[in-house]
Design a protein around this motif. Structure first.
Motif, PDB file in Angstrom:
ATOM      1  N   GLY A  18       0.806  -1.216   0.000  1.00  0.00           N
ATOM      2  CA  GLY A  18       0.000   0.000   0.000  1.00  0.00           C
ATOM      3  C   GLY A  18       0.837   1.264   0.000  1.00  0.00           C
ATOM      4  N   ASP A  19       2.005   1.221   0.645  1.00  0.00           N
ATOM      5  CA  ASP A  19       2.893   2.382   0.644  1.00  0.00           C
ATOM      6  C   ASP A  19       3.380   2.687  -0.765  1.00  0.00           C
ATOM      7  OD1 ASP A  19       2.665   2.506   3.424  1.00  0.00           O
ATOM      8  OD2 ASP A  19       4.381   1.170   3.718  1.00  0.00           O
ATOM      9  N   LEU A  20       3.683   1.645  -1.522  1.00  0.00           N
ATOM     10  CA  LEU A  20       4.149   1.834  -2.890  1.00  0.00           C
ATOM     11  C   LEU A  20       3.026   2.392  -3.763  1.00  0.00           C
ATOM     12  CD1 LEU A  20       6.947   1.296  -4.065  1.00  0.00           C
ATOM     13  CD2 LEU A  20       6.093  -0.863  -4.983  1.00  0.00           C
ATOM     14  N   VAL A  21       1.823   1.885  -3.558  1.00  0.00           N
ATOM     15  CA  VAL A  21       0.669   2.396  -4.310  1.00  0.00           C
ATOM     16  C   VAL A  21       0.428   3.865  -3.978  1.00  0.00           C
ATOM     17  CG1 VAL A  21      -1.842   2.212  -4.606  1.00  0.00           C
ATOM     18  CG2 VAL A  21      -0.438   0.129  -4.501  1.00  0.00           C
ATOM     19  N   ASP A  22       0.445   4.209  -2.697  1.00  0.00           N
ATOM     20  CA  ASP A  22       0.201   5.598  -2.287  1.00  0.00           C
ATOM     21  C   ASP A  22       1.261   6.544  -2.849  1.00  0.00           C
ATOM     22  OD1 ASP A  22      -2.017   4.791  -0.896  1.00  0.00           O
ATOM     23  OD2 ASP A  22      -0.991   4.645   1.038  1.00  0.00           O
ATOM     24  N   ALA A  23       2.523   6.101  -2.849  1.00  0.00           N
ATOM     25  CA  ALA A  23       3.602   6.951  -3.371  1.00  0.00           C
ATOM     26  C   ALA A  23       3.425   7.192  -4.866  1.00  0.00           C
ATOM     27  CB  ALA A  23       4.953   6.305  -3.101  1.00  0.00           C
ATOM     28  N   SER A  24       3.012   6.159  -5.603  1.00  0.00           N
ATOM     29  CA  SER A  24       2.843   6.298  -7.047  1.00  0.00           C
ATOM     30  C   SER A  24       1.650   7.170  -7.401  1.00  0.00           C
ATOM     31  CB  SER A  24       2.676   4.912  -7.693  1.00  0.00           C
ATOM     32  OG  SER A  24       3.899   4.228  -7.719  1.00  0.00           O
ATOM     33  N   LEU A  25       0.575   7.050  -6.641  1.00  0.00           N
ATOM     34  CA  LEU A  25      -0.652   7.788  -6.971  1.00  0.00           C
ATOM     35  C   LEU A  25      -0.753   9.112  -6.226  1.00  0.00           C
ATOM     36  CD1 LEU A  25      -3.310   4.915  -7.108  1.00  0.00           C
ATOM     37  CD2 LEU A  25      -1.756   5.736  -8.879  1.00  0.00           C
ATOM     38  N   GLY A  26       0.290   9.466  -5.462  1.00  0.00           N
ATOM     39  CA  GLY A  26       0.221  10.687  -4.652  1.00  0.00           C
ATOM     40  C   GLY A  26      -0.014  11.927  -5.486  1.00  0.00           C
ATOM     41  N   ARG A  44      -2.632  -4.816   0.306  1.00  0.00           N
ATOM     42  CA  ARG A  44      -1.893  -3.582   0.536  1.00  0.00           C
ATOM     43  C   ARG A  44      -1.214  -3.540   1.897  1.00  0.00           C
ATOM     44  NH1 ARG A  44      -4.680   1.270  -2.935  1.00  0.00           N
ATOM     45  NH2 ARG A  44      -5.310  -0.025  -4.697  1.00  0.00           N
ATOM     46  N   ASP A  45      -1.529  -4.466   2.784  1.00  0.00           N
ATOM     47  CA  ASP A  45      -0.859  -4.538   4.075  1.00  0.00           C
ATOM     48  C   ASP A  45       0.357  -5.469   4.055  1.00  0.00           C
ATOM     49  OD1 ASP A  45      -2.596  -2.790   5.381  1.00  0.00           O
ATOM     50  OD2 ASP A  45      -4.045  -4.399   5.755  1.00  0.00           O
ATOM     51  N   ARG A  46       0.587  -6.130   2.938  1.00  0.00           N
ATOM     52  CA  ARG A  46       1.690  -7.090   2.841  1.00  0.00           C
ATOM     53  C   ARG A  46       3.025  -6.348   2.724  1.00  0.00           C
ATOM     54  NH1 ARG A  46       2.041 -12.357   0.448  1.00  0.00           N
ATOM     55  NH2 ARG A  46       4.155 -13.113   0.896  1.00  0.00           N
ATOM     56  N   GLU A  47       4.001  -6.745   3.539  1.00  0.00           N
ATOM     57  CA  GLU A  47       5.321  -6.134   3.469  1.00  0.00           C
ATOM     58  C   GLU A  47       6.043  -6.618   2.213  1.00  0.00           C
ATOM     59  OE1 GLU A  47       7.508  -6.838   7.017  1.00  0.00           O
ATOM     60  OE2 GLU A  47       6.291  -5.454   8.228  1.00  0.00           O
ATOM     61  N   LEU A  48       6.633  -5.658   1.492  1.00  0.00           N
ATOM     62  CA  LEU A  48       7.309  -5.996   0.238  1.00  0.00           C
ATOM     63  C   LEU A  48       8.491  -6.936   0.461  1.00  0.00           C
ATOM     64  CD1 LEU A  48       7.245  -2.483  -1.432  1.00  0.00           C
ATOM     65  CD2 LEU A  48       6.099  -4.521  -2.300  1.00  0.00           C
TER      66      LEU A  48
END
Length: 540
Positions: free
Chosen positions: A81-89, A147-151
C-alpha cells in the motif's frame, strides 16, 4: 513532452560505458534499447532519468517521468500500500486541488483559465480512475493485491510486478523500463504490451525480449560497439529487420578484421625479411671495396626504414569484433551407460516450505534420457522454478523420488542466480567452484571448461569483483558456472532473463544441437516458439 539526449557520454572511475549517444523520444514513440551485458543500458536509463550526471553531452526532459528499474531494494517495513500511495500521490493531489478549486470557484471573478488547466491535467491523468487502474494492473500482472503485505516478504518477481503495476497506473509523460518482461507470464506480457501500445507519452524500454521489440518498438537503439565505436540507431520497427541489418554489419566487420589481421601478418613478414641482412653478421659480397660496402649497408637500412614507414601509413585500425558464444562440446552419455535408462528421473514430486506447497505433481514422472529435451511452461506461481530446483537436487522433496544415474553431471542456472561472495572476482569464484567440486568428487579433471573459453565474459570483466558486474554479466557467469563440469544434463530456469538478445539467439541455437540433455523453463515467447518441437510440460 519530449526526451532528448545529445552526444551523451558516461564513465565509471575505471570503466568507460557510454560514448556519444544521441536519441529523441516524443509522444507515441517507443524506443527499444538493446546491447550486450555491460554496455550501459541500465546506466543510460539512469542518465535519462537524471539519477546520474553525464560526463559529456546533455539530457533534456519535458513532462512527468516514471522509472522501473531491474532491481529493487526495499526497507523491511515498506508495504504494498505504501508503494501504491507513493505512485498515486501526485494524481490524488491533482484531484484534490481540482475539487477544492471547484468548490470555492466564484463564477463572477474566478480564474477560468486556471480552472481549465486543472481540469485538463486531471483529464489527462484520469485521476478519478487511478485506484481502479492500479487494482487492474496488479491483478493482470499477477502481483500481490494485499496492501498490508510487506514488500520484503515477497519474491523478487512479485516485488517487481507490484512496482510495475504502480508505474503503469501513474500515466506519466515519459516511461523508462528496464527489462520489464523478466518476471511476467503470458497474461502479464499481454497486459504490458497493450499498455505500451496505448501509451500516449514516450517510452524507452531496455529489453532482451525479442517478441516485445517486434510488438511495440518504433525504433531500436543498439549500444553494442560498432566498427566506428558509436551506438547505432535502427529506425525500422521490428526485431527481424533489426536482426538482419545488424547481422550484415557484423559479418562485414569480422571480414574486415580478419583481412586486416592477415594483411598485418603478411606485411610484418615482409618487413622482417627486409631487415634480415642488417644483423651484425651481414656482409656484402666478397671483393667489394670498403667504402662501397658501407654505402650499400646504409642504403639497405634506408630502404627497410622506408618500407616500415609505408606499412605503418597503410595500416587500418579495425577494432576487435564483439565476443561470440563458444558453446562447449557436451556429451550425452558416459561409457557403460544404458541408452534406454534416464540420466535424471523425478517421480511424484511435492515440495513444501514453511507450511505452504510450492509444487505438487502426484502421478507425474519427469524422466530425462540422454540427449533428451523438455520445455517447461506455466504461469507465474505454477512451480516452474521449484520443479527445476527439484530436478537439480537443490531443494528437498516432501514426497516423491529423485534418481540420477551414476556419474552423471548436472549443470543448472537458477532464475535468481547464485549468491555472490563479496570481493570475489569471476576467476576466483570459478576456481573455487572447481576446487569444491573436485573435493566432493563431482568433477572429472578431464572434463573442465575454462571460463575464458566460452566467450561469455572478457578477461577484464572476469578480473573484476562479481558484485561490480551488471545483472546481465552475473547471469553470464551463472551460465559459465553451469557449463563448468561439461554436464550431461543442463537445467535452465528463465535463461533469457538479463541476457542480451544476441546471446539469447546464440544460446538457443546451441541448445538445439548440443548432445547433452536440456530442460528449459521459460516465459520468453520467442524462445518457446523456437523450441516448440520439444516435448512440453505445462504446469498451468
Amino acid at each position: 513532452m519530449q526526451l532528448v539526449a545529445s552526444d551523451l557520454s558516461f564513465s565509471y572511475p575505471d570503466l568507460p560505458v557510454l560514448d556519444r549517444v544521441d536519441l529523441a523520444v516524443g509522444p507515441g514513440a517507443r524506443l527499444g534499447v538493446v546491447g550486450e551485458n555491460g554496455t550501459g543500458k541500465s546506466t543510460l536509463l539512469r542518465l535519462l532519468a537524471g539519477e546520474l550526471d553525464p560526463a559529456g553531452g546533455s539530457v533534456r526532459r519535458d513532462g512527468s517521468l516514471a522509472v522501473v528499474e531491474q532491481e529493487m531494494v526495499v526497507p523491511d517495513d515498506l508495504r504494498v500500500g505504501d508503494l501504491v500511495d507513493a505512485s498515486l500521490g501526485e494524481l490524488r493531489a491533482v484531484a484534490a486541488r481540482l475539487q477544492a478549486e471547484t468548490d470555492d470557484f466564484d463564477h463572477e471573478s474566478g480564474d477560468l483559465a486556471r480552472l481549465g488547466d486543472l481540469m485538463a491535467a486531471a483529464e489527462h491523468l484520469a485521476v478519478w480512475d487511478a485506484d481502479r487502474r492500479v487494482d487492474v494492473a496488479l491483478s493482470r500482472l499477477g502481483a500481490c493485491r494485499d496492501r498490508d503485505r510487506e514488500l520484503a516478504t515477497l519474491s523478487v518477481g512479485q516485488r517487481f510486478r507490484v512496482r510495475l503495476a504502480c508505474r503503469l497506473a501513474e500515466r506519466s509523460d515519459l516511461l523508462l523500463l528496464d527489462e520489464p518482461t523478466n518476471h511476467l507470464d503470458d497474461a502479464g506480457l499481454e497486459f504490458l504490451t497493450g499498455e505500451l501500445l496505448a501509451w500516449r507519452g514516450g517510452v524507452v524500454v531496455v529489453t532482451h525480449d525479442r517478441e516485445l521489440l517486434d510488438d511495440v518498438a518504433t525504433a531500436i537503439l543498439d549500444l553494442d560497439p560498432s566498427v566506428d565505436g558509436r551506438p547505432v540507431l535502427y529506425g525500422q520497427p521490428g526485431y527481424l529487420a533489426y536482426r538482419f541489418a545488424k547481422n550484415q554489419a557484423l559479418k562485414k566487420w569480422r571480414r574486415r578484421y580478419r583481412a586486416e589481421r592477415q594483411r598485418a601478418e603478411h606485411l610484418a613478414q615482409v618487413l622482417d625479411r627486409s631487415y634480415e641482412g642488417l644483423s651484425d653478421e651481414w656482409r656484402p659480397p666478397k671483393g667489394s671495396q670498403k667504402h662501397r660496402r658501407a654505402t650499400r649497408a646504409r642504403q639497405h637500412v634506408k630502404s627497410a626504414d622506408r618500407l616500415a614507414q609505408k606499412l605503418e601509413e597503410q595500416a587500418v585500425e579495425v577494432p576487435v569484433p564483439p565476443l561470440e558464444l563458444v558453446f562447449p562440446d557436451l556429451v550425452a552419455m558416459a561409457p557403460g551407460w544404458d541408452p534406454g535408462e534416464p540420466v535424471l528421473d523425478v517421480r511424484h514430486p511435492r515440495v513444501e516450505s514453511v507450511g505452504s506447497v510450492l509444487l505438487d505433481l502426484p502421478g507425474t514422472r519427469i524422466a530425462v534420457p540422454p540427449s533428451g529435451r523438455l520445455l517447461v511452461t506455466g504461469a507465474n506461481g505454477s512451480g516452474k522454478s521449484t520443479l527445476l530446483r527439484a530436478l537439480a537436487g537443490s531443494v528437498g522433496l516432501a514426497r516423491g523420488t529423485r534418481t540420477v544415474i551414476d556419474g552423471a553431471r548436472v549443470g543448472a542456472v537458477e532464475q535468481e542466480g547464485a549468491a555472490v561472495v563479496p570481493g570475489s572476482s569471476g576467476f576466483d569464484a570459478f576456481a573455487r567452484e572447481a576446487l569444491d567440486r573436485l573435493a566432493a568428487g563431482s568433477l572429472d579433471p578431464e572434463h573442465l571448461v575454462p571460463v575464458a573459453f566460452l566467450g561469455l565474459l572478457s578477461e577484464e570483466d572476469l578480473d573484476r569483483p562479481l558484485s561490480e558486474l551488471s545483472a546481465g554479466q552475473r547471469r553470464r557467469f551463472d551460465l559459465a558456472r553451469a557449463l563448468l563440469t561439461v554436464p550431461h544434463v543442463l537445467l535452465l530456469d528463465e535463461p533469457t532473463n538479463h541476457l542480451s538478445i544476441d546471446l539469447v539467439d546464440e544460446l538457443t541455437r546451441a541448445l538445439r544441437i548440443t548432445p547433452a540433455a536440456v530442460v528449459v523453463a521459460t516465459h520468453d515467447r520467442r524462445m518457446r516458439a523456437e523450441l516448440a518441437d520439444w516435448p512440453t510440460l505445462d504446469l498451468g
